[in-house]
Motif scaffolding. Structure first.
Motif, mmCIF file in Angstrom:
data_model
loop_
_atom_site.group_PDB
_atom_site.id
_atom_site.type_symbol
_atom_site.label_atom_id
_atom_site.label_comp_id
_atom_site.label_asym_id
_atom_site.label_seq_id
_atom_site.Cartn_x
_atom_site.Cartn_y
_atom_site.Cartn_z
ATOM 1 N N PRO A 34 0.784 -1.230 0.000
ATOM 2 C CA PRO A 34 0.000 0.000 0.000
ATOM 3 C C PRO A 34 0.816 1.280 0.000
ATOM 4 O O PRO A 34 0.295 2.341 0.327
ATOM 5 C CB PRO A 34 -0.761 -0.137 1.316
ATOM 6 N N VAL A 35 2.130 1.191 -0.344
ATOM 7 C CA VAL A 35 2.966 2.396 -0.357
ATOM 8 C C VAL A 35 2.340 3.448 -1.268
ATOM 9 O O VAL A 35 1.969 3.133 -2.398
ATOM 10 C CB VAL A 35 4.386 2.034 -0.851
ATOM 11 N N PRO A 36 2.191 4.682 -0.783
ATOM 12 C CA PRO A 36 1.521 5.704 -1.597
ATOM 13 C C PRO A 36 2.434 6.323 -2.653
ATOM 14 O O PRO A 36 2.637 7.536 -2.677
ATOM 15 C CB PRO A 36 1.081 6.730 -0.569
ATOM 16 N N GLU A 37 3.013 5.508 -3.503
ATOM 17 C CA GLU A 37 3.842 6.059 -4.587
ATOM 18 C C GLU A 37 2.887 6.496 -5.701
ATOM 19 O O GLU A 37 1.916 5.803 -6.024
ATOM 20 C CB GLU A 37 4.832 4.996 -5.072
ATOM 21 N N TRP A 38 3.161 7.677 -6.290
ATOM 22 C CA TRP A 38 2.185 8.300 -7.195
ATOM 23 C C TRP A 38 1.865 7.445 -8.428
ATOM 24 O O TRP A 38 0.717 7.368 -8.862
ATOM 25 C CB TRP A 38 2.659 9.692 -7.612
ATOM 26 N N GLY A 39 2.916 6.834 -9.008
ATOM 27 C CA GLY A 39 2.685 6.007 -10.199
ATOM 28 C C GLY A 39 1.791 4.820 -9.884
ATOM 29 O O GLY A 39 0.839 4.515 -10.613
#
Lengths: 299, 352, 283
Positions: free
Chosen positions: A247-252
């Protein structure tokens, strides 16, 4: 029209080399920030860094807190940028996501610069077959488009943030190496290198103490020009599910999840992708400003 | 998509032309690059993965197949023997079997590639037809309003993630406005209607005289092609601008004006004529960049091409298929480099 | 003096909105004669030539009391009228054919273009005129040379092409901006003789811009000396020895002579006052 040109500048000539350098730097900076678009780029990057540092203070929610009663909420007072399929606050995830963007840009840059410098300086200084082999290697890497090669590396190394950084670094060094080599070739033939050599300095010492410092400024600038491309490649890997994992909120990666809800909830994909555009635009604006300021033909 | 900066590319091509000033040297340099490509893909496929066999078969393999592939790759032998086997296989056109389809990779690639080629070619067409005039307009109006506007448009093209543009394009032009068709190459009821000849649907439907299919295909193509072409358009416009600016300062431009040429004649007959060859070089290079961008845009538009195939292979950890794709991209790039070099020789009177 | 082809009065060219004046109040007239403009680099002589055609670089401002070519007021003519004058009535030869010819256009085509622009002729006729013109500038095998590209011909030949291109339309004024200084010493004289022959035959007005006083006095009828954007002296070419201005005298003294050898050539010493003194009006 020589007599028509009057050199404007502070009255007294500089007394020390350091003073002269400071003055040149000040002139460079003032020309650099005189363009509104460049300043805009600097401001956006400033905001990005600020956001990354103070993310816990700026976020309104935890980036991971789910709220299954309020999924896919449109942007509004409760969720400024809306909420996603698990009811997580997109604004807070964007705020925390800035950390990953900066992390990737920073890590790739500090990996690529030394590799490029090493290959370029050694190649340029040594010449002969070392040069041929290293430059052939550089050409091979250059003959691949960035994303495809990064994809191949990720395929071999496995998906994940660290591997994505490694993969992008492995594809981004060749232009730096070419630049460093070109710089080294000019430096190598200069008189002061000949003087150092006559003093008996070893090739290693000459490269490390005299060649590398001279190449450094242009390498740093080249790396800066490359940052927008790094962001886009990283976002592409994230979008394909090969970069940072949920669930890491990386934009891509966020954009990629948003794809499934595209028609009903455009903001899931729209906002993270917009953030990528904004940051990449900012780095491009800065790069443009640098190029214009450094281009002797421009003035 | 990454693009080299202008001076770098120009310098590289000038050097390319000078270095390879005779056929033998050119051939040698191409062979060396191709060999390097093989080494690189070998390292990626066989050396980097912890277990190359699992990289090929995926996680749930059958022990008998494991043993067979292990021996096929020569993993019980030293690295150089493995490399020898690898090269021998590739030279005989054997890229291994793809796990996802169960067919030879080479067949898979040949099957999906026309779709990508169709997309990339139309993108390139759009990029050139829009980018070149924009670049010329920007150069002629240097530092005036049109130049600033074009600068912003091209900067956005460089900065926008192509997959995001694709998604937003679908939201706006397909879902809301309904101007274009959605994902895929054709609507369902047109699938398999025209016989497969070239694999390029636009061409195949014209050959079969099926205009309905043609329009449907075009309707599906226009959005992904425009978005994929945007970044290349930005690049081409920028390069055109800087090439033109370099020419407009030349003395022969003054000569043309002294002769009484109109501004249009000065721009197109004199300055532009001098950058045509440089532009061709850039355009050839851009085509390779489009194949790269196709990986992302095909994923967004469910375009059954090479990019989608590669991403599918990546997701399933199908190493043979991935390596085949990488190799193909590399070969395309080398080919395009050769092509642009050849174009330079043919079209620039100064190289004769 | 007979008919006036060009009248220039108080011509000023400046950069930065009048801040830096590179041509400062220059006045002269030109009839069917050869007028030399001499000065060191930066004296504004080249700018004077370009100002007449209104082809100044971007950022330059042109001002004048009068800039008249026969019945045309060059100051008020619009761009379309100027295009009609450029090449057809006033043309200009530039210094170095290596740069002034378009590298990717065949030389014959470049001459024919000038012809097509101003004379209503077919492409065929224009090409024929170009070949004739190549022959007129004494190029052997003009038909073969027609199809060559600029990099395939020598500098001297390039300048012949340039002359052909500028004279094919039979202009009434030719401005020659250092037409021989980029050439080998051995070809300079040939080109000069060729130019002399062609202009005497067609009886046009020539402005010959050069830094070479010796060349100018041999070629021209009258000489204007420019310094720092102003005309400091104007004389008939055969009366140059009577020059009064110290700058002109200095230039003359700096020229070596075969028949009166000196141990050491004089070096010009400049008086800052020269830049203050009002310009001379050339008749």
């Amino acid at each position: 029209m020589t007599e028509a040109i009057i050199i404007e500048g502070p009255g007294a000539p500089p007394e020390t080399a350091g003073q002269a350098r400071m003055r040149a730097l000040r002139g460079f900076v003032s020309r650099f920030v005189s363009k509104p678009l460049t300043v805009l780029g600097l401001i956006i990057v400033g905001v990005l860094i600020f956001t990354a540092i103070f993310a816990p203070l700026l976020a309104t929610h935890s980036p991971f807190a789910q709220d299954l009663a309020n999924t896919l909420q449109p942007p509004g007072a409760a969720h400024w940028f809306g909420s996603d399929e698990y009811g997580r606050d997109i604004y807070s995830r964007i705020v925390y996501g800035s950390r990953y963007t900066l992390l990737i840009v920073f890590m790739v840059s500090v990996t690529v610069a030394p590799i490029g410098l090493l290959v370029g300086c050694v190649s340029g200084y040594a010449g002969g077959w070392v040069d041929t082999v290293l430059m052939r290697l550089t050409d091979i890497f250059l003959s691949f488009p960035g994303l495809a090669l990064a994809l191949a590396f990720v395929a071999a190394l496995g998906a994940g943030l660290e591997n994505a950084i490694l993969a992008i670094s492995l594809t981004a060094w060749p232009p730096i190496a070419r630049l460093a080599r070109a710089e080294t070739l000019t430096i190598r033939s200069s008189d002061y290198i000949a003087a150092v050599r006559l003093l008996g300095a070893s090739p290693l010492r000459i490269v490390v103490r005299h060649v590398v410092p001279m190449c450094l400024p242009s390498v740093i600038i080249r790396v800066t020009l490359n940052m927008a491309a790094i962001i886009l490649t990283a976002a592409g890997l994230g979008f394909l599910g090969l970069g940072a994992q949920p669930p890491v909120p990386e934009w891509g990666a966020m954009t990629s999840t948003g794809r499934n809800y595209l028609i009903d909830a455009w903001w899931l994909a729209g906002i993270p992708g917009g953030a990528i555009l904004l940051v990449s635009l900012a780095f491009n604006l800065i790069g443009d400003g640098l190029r214009d300021t450094l281009d002797p033909r421009a003035s | 998509m990454t693009f080299p900066s202008g001076t770098e590319t120009a310098g590289r091509y000038a050097a390319y032309g000078r270095r390879a000033n005779n056929g033998a040297r050119l051939l040698g340099s191409v062979l060396a690059t191709l060999f390097g490509l093989l080494v690189l893909t070998f390292v990626i496929g066989r050396v980097l993965p912890a277990d190359p066999v699992i990289a090929i078969l995926g996680d749930d393999y059958d022990p008998a197949a494991y043993q067979r592939v292990f021996l096929e790759l020569g993993l019980d032998q030293p690295l150089y023997v493995q490399f020898g086997i690898y090269i021998k296989n590739i030279l005989t056109g054997d890229l291994g079997n793809a796990v996802i389809t169960g067919r030879p990779v080479i067949q898979d690639i040949l099957r999906v590639f026309p779709a990508t080629m169709e997309l990339a070619t139309i993108s390139l067409l759009i990029a050139v037809l829009v980018g070149v005039p924009l670049g010329v307009i920007a150069a002629v109006n240097r530092d005036r309003l049109p130049d600033h506007i074009i600068r912003v448009v091209t900067l956005l093209g460089f900065s926008a993630p192509v997959f995001w543009l694709g998604l937003m394009g679908l939201v706006v032009f397909y879902a809301h406005l309904g101007w274009v068709a959605g994902s895929g190459r054709l609507s369902l009821f047109y699938l398999d209607l025209v016989p497969y000849r070239t694999g390029l649907i636009l061409l195949d439907s014209l050959l079969a005289g099926e205009m309905d299919v043609f329009w449907d295909a075009l309707n599906h193509l226009v959005l992904p092609a425009s978005i994929l072409g945007y970044a290349s358009m930005a690049y081409i416009a920028r390069m055109t601008r800087s090439f033109m600016l370099a020419q407009m300062n030349q003395e022969y431009i003054l000569t043309a004006r002294i002769k009484g040429c109109s501004p249009n004649a000065v721009i197109w007959k004199h300055a532009f004529k001098n950058i045509r060859v440089q532009l061709l070089t850039i355009v050839a290079l851009t085509y390779g960049g489009l194949v790269d961008g196709a990986v992302l845009i095909e994923t967004v538009f469910a375009w059954p091409g090479f990019g989608q195939y590669m991403v599918g292979a990546l997701t399933f950890g199908d190493m043979n298929a991935v390596l085949g794709c990488v190799l193909l991209i590399g070969i395309i790039f080398v080919g395009l480099n050769l092509l642009s070099d050849a174009l330079y020789r043919v079209f620039d009177p100064r190289t004769k | 003096m007979q008919e006036k082809l060009l009248e220039v009065e108080d011509l000023t060219v400046s950069f930065g909105r009048g801040k830096f004046r590179v041509v400062d109040g220059v006045s002269f007239t030109l009839g069917r004669e050869k007028l030399g403009i001499v000065g060191e680099s930066g004296s504004g002589k080249s700018m004077t030539g370009k100002a007449v055609l209104r082809l100044l670089p971007g950022g330059a401002t042109l001002e004048a009391k009068r800039l008249q070519h026969q019945e045309v007021d060059l100051l008020t003519a619009d761009e379309r009228q100027m295009r009609d004058i450029r090449g057809r009535r006033i043309s200009m030869i530039l210094q170095d054919p290596k740069y002034s010819l378009n590298p990717v256009v065949r030389v014959g085509e470049q001459i024919a273009e000038a012809c097509r622009l101003h004379q209503h002729v077919s492409g065929q006729e224009a090409a024929e005129r170009a070949v004739e013109m190549l022959a007129a500038v004494q190029i052997r095998e003009p038909k073969r040379v027609f199809d060559l590209y600029p990099h395939e011909i020598s500098g001297g030949m390039g300048q012949r092409v340039m002359i052909a291109m500028m004279l094919v339309t039979e202009p009434s004024i030719l401005i020659a901006d250092e037409p021989t200084s980029a050439l080998d010493v051995t070809v300079r004289y040939e080109i000069l003789q060729l130019l002399d022959g062609l202009v005497s035959r067609s009886n046009l007005g020539v402005v010959f811009i050069s830094h070479d006083l010796n060349l100018v006095r041999r070629f021209c009828d009258r000489v204007i000396i420019m310094y720092a954007g102003r005309i400091v002296e104007a004389l008939a070419a055969d009366r140059l020895e009577d020059a009064e201005h110290p700058y002109t005298r200095g230039l003359l003294a700096a020229v070596p002579r075969i028949h009166a050898p000196r141990r050491r050539l004089q070096v010009l010493t400049r008086d800052p006052l020269w830049m203050e003194a009002p310009g001379v009006r050339a008749p």
